[in-house]
Each structure stands twice: as C-alpha cells, then as structure tokens.
Design an enzyme around this catalytic site. Structure first.
Site, short mmCIF file in Angstrom:
data_model
loop_
_atom_site.label_atom_id
_atom_site.label_comp_id
_atom_site.label_asym_id
_atom_site.label_seq_id
_atom_site.Cartn_x
_atom_site.Cartn_y
_atom_site.Cartn_z
N GLU A 187 -0.65 -36.70 28.87
CA GLU A 187 -1.66 -35.73 28.46
C GLU A 187 -2.98 -36.40 28.10
O GLU A 187 -3.89 -35.74 27.57
CB GLU A 187 -1.14 -34.92 27.26
CG GLU A 187 0.07 -34.04 27.62
CD GLU A 187 0.56 -33.20 26.43
OE1 GLU A 187 0.03 -33.41 25.31
OE2 GLU A 187 1.46 -32.38 26.63
N HIS A 242 6.07 15.68 9.56
CA HIS A 242 5.21 14.63 9.02
C HIS A 242 3.74 14.93 9.29
O HIS A 242 2.91 14.90 8.39
CB HIS A 242 5.58 13.27 9.63
CG HIS A 242 6.69 12.59 8.92
ND1 HIS A 242 6.59 12.12 7.64
CD2 HIS A 242 7.96 12.28 9.33
CE1 HIS A 242 7.73 11.55 7.28
NE2 HIS A 242 8.57 11.64 8.27
N TYR A 285 0.86 -1.19 0.00
CA TYR A 285 0.00 0.00 0.00
C TYR A 285 0.89 1.23 0.00
O TYR A 285 1.79 1.37 0.83
CB TYR A 285 -0.92 0.03 1.22
CG TYR A 285 -1.96 1.13 1.11
CD1 TYR A 285 -3.24 0.84 0.66
CD2 TYR A 285 -1.64 2.45 1.40
CE1 TYR A 285 -4.19 1.85 0.52
CE2 TYR A 285 -2.57 3.46 1.25
CZ TYR A 285 -3.84 3.16 0.81
OH TYR A 285 -4.77 4.16 0.64
N ASP A 306 15.93 7.72 6.11
CA ASP A 306 14.63 7.73 5.47
C ASP A 306 14.72 7.43 3.98
O ASP A 306 13.80 6.85 3.40
CB ASP A 306 13.96 9.09 5.64
CG ASP A 306 13.19 9.20 6.94
OD1 ASP A 306 12.98 8.17 7.60
OD2 ASP A 306 12.80 10.33 7.30
N GLN A 333 -10.82 -0.10 0.90
CA GLN A 333 -11.20 -0.96 -0.21
C GLN A 333 -9.98 -1.62 -0.86
O GLN A 333 -10.05 -2.78 -1.31
CB GLN A 333 -12.02 -0.19 -1.24
CG GLN A 333 -11.33 0.99 -1.89
CD GLN A 333 -11.53 2.30 -1.12
OE1 GLN A 333 -11.77 2.28 0.09
NE2 GLN A 333 -11.43 3.41 -1.82
N GLU A 355 11.21 5.18 17.69
CA GLU A 355 11.32 4.72 16.30
C GLU A 355 12.71 5.07 15.75
O GLU A 355 13.40 4.22 15.21
CB GLU A 355 10.23 5.40 15.47
CG GLU A 355 10.27 5.05 13.99
CD GLU A 355 9.29 5.88 13.18
OE1 GLU A 355 9.00 5.49 12.03
OE2 GLU A 355 8.83 6.94 13.67
N HIS A 356 13.09 6.33 15.86
CA HIS A 356 14.40 6.80 15.42
C HIS A 356 15.17 7.33 16.63
O HIS A 356 14.64 8.17 17.37
CB HIS A 356 14.28 7.94 14.41
CG HIS A 356 13.40 7.64 13.24
ND1 HIS A 356 12.11 8.12 13.14
CD2 HIS A 356 13.62 6.90 12.12
CE1 HIS A 356 11.58 7.71 11.99
NE2 HIS A 356 12.47 6.96 11.36
N HIS A 402 -2.08 -40.31 20.05
CA HIS A 402 -0.72 -39.81 19.86
C HIS A 402 0.29 -40.86 20.34
O HIS A 402 1.25 -41.18 19.64
CB HIS A 402 -0.49 -38.52 20.67
CG HIS A 402 -1.06 -37.29 20.06
ND1 HIS A 402 -2.40 -37.06 19.92
CD2 HIS A 402 -0.44 -36.19 19.56
CE1 HIS A 402 -2.60 -35.87 19.37
NE2 HIS A 402 -1.42 -35.32 19.13
N SER A 426 5.13 9.32 13.43
CA SER A 426 6.59 9.25 13.38
C SER A 426 7.20 9.87 14.63
O SER A 426 6.64 10.79 15.24
CB SER A 426 7.09 9.98 12.13
OG SER A 426 8.46 9.76 11.95
N GLN A 428 11.09 15.18 11.70
CA GLN A 428 9.98 14.28 12.03
C GLN A 428 8.71 15.04 12.34
O GLN A 428 7.61 14.61 11.99
CB GLN A 428 10.36 13.38 13.21
CG GLN A 428 11.50 12.44 12.92
CD GLN A 428 11.31 11.70 11.61
OE1 GLN A 428 10.40 10.88 11.49
NE2 GLN A 428 12.15 11.97 10.63
N ASN A 445 -3.61 5.94 5.96
CA ASN A 445 -4.35 6.73 6.94
C ASN A 445 -5.12 5.83 7.91
O ASN A 445 -4.93 4.61 7.93
CB ASN A 445 -5.29 7.72 6.23
CG ASN A 445 -6.34 7.00 5.36
OD1 ASN A 445 -6.61 5.81 5.54
ND2 ASN A 445 -6.94 7.74 4.44
#
Length: 441
Positions: A421, A268, A136, A367, A197, A333-334, A426, A243, A265, A220
C-alpha cells in the site's frame, strides 16, 4: 360521527400488484426546507446561548411561563411524587411492565471476551456501556409512559451511568404517568423541554443540560429533523416513520379481532399503515365488514378512517407461502402471524421488527408489557436494522496484545501488506518488532 371506510383491495395475482404495493408502501420522511432551516436555527441558538435559548424556546413554543432554567428541571422527589398521584392500578401495571421489560433485556447484555493463541498473543473484545444517554419523550396529551420504560430500561440494564430525559410540558401540562414511569425506570434527570431545542441541548450540552452520547426516543418532525442533524456529534436510535402493522392470517381468526388489530396501529396517526394478507378472499370480505361495523365505536375513528383509507389494504394471495413472501417484501415494523401453526412459518420470516405468534398474541401486548422492545424499525428498514435493545447502549473495543513471538510473526505479514500500500512507516513500525532470527525467513 359518520365515517366511511374504503380500504384498498389488492390481489397478488394482478400483473400490476408489485407496482400497486410499492405505491402503497412509499413513505417520505424528508423535512421540507422551511422545517429544516428552522431546526438549524434552533440548534445554532442552543449551541451559542445554551440555557437562555432553552428558556426562550420553551416560552415561545410550549407556552410555559419559565423565567430561568431551574423552572425546567424536575428533581427526583418530583418523580417519586408522581408515583403517589397515579392510581394503584396504574402503578401496578407500570411496575409489572417494567419488570418484564427488564427481565427480557437482561438476556441481551453482552460481556467482554478474550482468547490466547499458541504463541501468547491475546485477542478479544471489551464491552463498555455508554457514559450518558438522552431520552426524548413526547409531552402533553400525546404522552407515552410505555416509551419511557422501553427506552430507559435497556440503557440501565446496559450499565449506562446516567439517563437524562427531556419531555415538553405544553401549557404546563404534566403527565403524571410519564413521570411515574421515569421514576420506576431509574431515569436520573428530567428537563421539561422539547422539540429541536431539547435534541440540541442533549447533543451539545448547555450550562445545565449534560451532553449525552446517544439520543433515543420518538418525536415529531422537528425532533426527527434535529436528530438527523446532530447524528455524528452523538449517536441516535433511528429516524422512525409512521407506525405499521402487517397481519398474515389463514382465515380462521375472528374477523373482529383482526379488524381491531389493524385499528391498533391506524389510531396512532393518519399516516400509520395497517395491512392484512390472506389467501381466503371470503375472510377478507368478513374483515372489511368488521371494519365498517367497529369503526363507529372507536374514540379515534376519524384518525383510523384516514389511515385505513389512505394507507391500509386487504391483500389476497395465492396461498400461505405467498403470504410469507409478501410479508418479507414489506419488511413490516409489526408482523402478526395469526395462523394455526405460526412456529412452522417462523423460519421463513426474514424481515420484521417484531413477530407476534398465533391468534391470541395481539401487537398491543408487545407495545406495553410482553417484554421485548417496542422501538422497532419502520418503512422497510427491518431489512437491515433491529429493535432497540441493550446492545444499543453498549460499545465494543477490540483488544490486541502481542507476545514477542506473535509480534514477530505478524510483523512479517503486516510488512508485506503495508509496503503493497506504499505505507512504509507502517511497514517499518511492524518490522522493528521482527525478531533477528526471523528476519531472514
């Protein structure tokens, strides 16, 4: 444009520091009921009506005058055309970045292995790439060709048979850089659909969109919510939050550099988070002054200002040791280690998506073109998860081959455990393989 920065100041010596830090870091990515229901309705429609639903939703949500699914398919020739429509400098940059990303990820590729025990039993692991991956990519003005490279190249290095990309083109806006990146990265098919979708189509398949095994890539709230709902039907990379950047600095880096790293950052979106940690209070003051000085020069000043004021912070600590402790607590994250000897502190870093070493290594290099993946764990999830990589597009199967003697030996152990068991089928299945001379032992 007039902006006003009032970045939070925290001190680790404050008795309430932990509470204030927790409040600063808190982030809820949970969809509200309305978004959740709308996504469920879209998924249901795509499952029931396939291509027709994709065309209808693309008309409604993206304002695209599509009459049939063929209007939403980009052929390989269209991707190659994009290479001719971008500037030579852009093409060179994409190709150089792609080369570096590919070279780095080739080192991650895992191979199958086996070993043979003394009695002839063979154990091992078979590593197999996914058959098909879905990528995506956000579309329109918020387009990220770098994300195409970072998601598609590891899949191709892993040996994925087919990479299918979905990218919305709101009001018909096509980003040539994104299509050129797809061409360079080796994307096999492109559909100009987006939103929940597109996720549903990749997860369940339609008459034209093939069903994939895993969906990766940012989107999003509707995309993130849809990924949550289809997980289990397909694999997903992660549910990413805003971010983040955490800079640990000893006070000796140019304060303008640090301010701009925080901005990188913050620009963003308003929910992005930028935090600086330093034992040097005077340096924190200089960075605050740099923030005020540089803010009016930024094209995305309004977004940066909201991010910095809403979720940013300058944190004073006792010393560098405490700075590292705070960094591990945040699990960013960074993480930039903007210090004289970053290698000395590296062994103590336990939780971070990516670690940028030294004063000259800005997060922005990672990045785009350094090589390691920029798809990273957010919201503290670096405590238990890792960057996207080749391993995310490979799966592992265990290999077990028992010799006659090995099956007999293992059968006795399995029999005892299975009967413990109360799973007698088995036990008896294992016992059938026990050699006659071993049964009395």
């Amino acid at each position: 444009m007039t902006v006003s920065t009032a970045i939070a100041r925290l001190n680790a010596a404050d008795p309430d520091f932990a509470r204030h830090l927790d409040h600063l870091l808190s982030w809820e990515s949970v969809s509200d009921d309305a978004v959740n229901q709308r996504v469920l309705d879209i998924i249901k429609a795509v499952r029931e009506r396939g291509d027709a639903a994709l065309v209808e939703f693309t008309q409604r949500f993206d304002g695209v005058d599509a009459k049939r699914i063929d209007d939403l398919i980009l052929r390989r020739e269209r991707l190659e055309l994009a290479l001719t429509r971008i500037t030579p400098a852009q093409r060179e940059a994409l190709e150089k970045a792609a080369s570096r990303v590919r070279l780095y990820h080739e080192r991650q590729k895992q191979d199958s292995w086996q070993y043979t025990e003394a009695d002839g039993t063979v154990l091992g692991q078979k590593v197999t790439p996914l058959d098909r991956a879905g990528l995506y990519v956000p579309g329109g003005k918020a387009s990220y060709p770098s994300s195409v490279l970072m998601n598609a190249i590891p899949a191709k290095v892993a040996g994925v048979g087919e990479v299918v990309m979905v990218v919305p083109t709101p009001r018909g806006e096509v980003n040539e850089l994104v299509l050129a990146a797809a061409c360079i990265a080796g994307v096999d098919r492109v559909f100009t659909v987006g939103g929940a979708q597109a996720v549903a189509a990749l997860a369940y398949g339609t008459e034209s969109v093939p069903q994939v095994d895993k969906i990766v890539g940012p989107g999003n709230i509707y995309v993130a919510t849809a990924k949550r709902h289809v997980f289990g039907q397909v694999g997903i990379d992660m549910i990413a939050g805003p971010s983040e950047i955490l800079v640990v600095c000893d006070g000796q880096t140019d304060p303008d550099w640090i301010a701009m790293d925080l901005f990188s950052q913050a620009e963003h979106d308003e929910d992005a988070q930028a935090i600086l940690v330093s034992p040097d209070a005077a340096f924190l003051d200089r960075v605050a002054a740099s923030i005020d000085k540089l803010m009016p020069t930024m094209e995305r000043a309004e977004i940066i200002e909201k991010s910095i004021n809403g979720r940013g912070a300058l944190v004073q600590v006792r010393d560098m040791q405490q700075a590292i402790e705070v960094a591990n607590r945040i699990a960013p994250e960074h993480l930039e280690l903007s210090v004289a000897d970053p290698q000395a502190w590296l062994p103590q870093i336990r939780h971070a998506g990516a670690i940028f070493m030294g004063r000259h290594t800005s997060e922005a290099l990672g990045d785009y073109c350094a090589g390691p993946n920029h798809v990273l764990p957010t919201s503290g999830t670096a405590r238990f998860s890792s960057p996207l990589g080749v391993y995310d597009f490979q799966k592992r199967s265990s290999i077990i081959f028992c010799s006659e003697q090995g099956a007999s030996e293992l059968g006795r152990t399995a029999s005892v455990l299975a009967r413990g068991e109360s799973l007698t089928a088995h036990a008896r299945s294992a016992e059938y393989r026990i050699l006659t001379q071993d049964k009395g032992n």
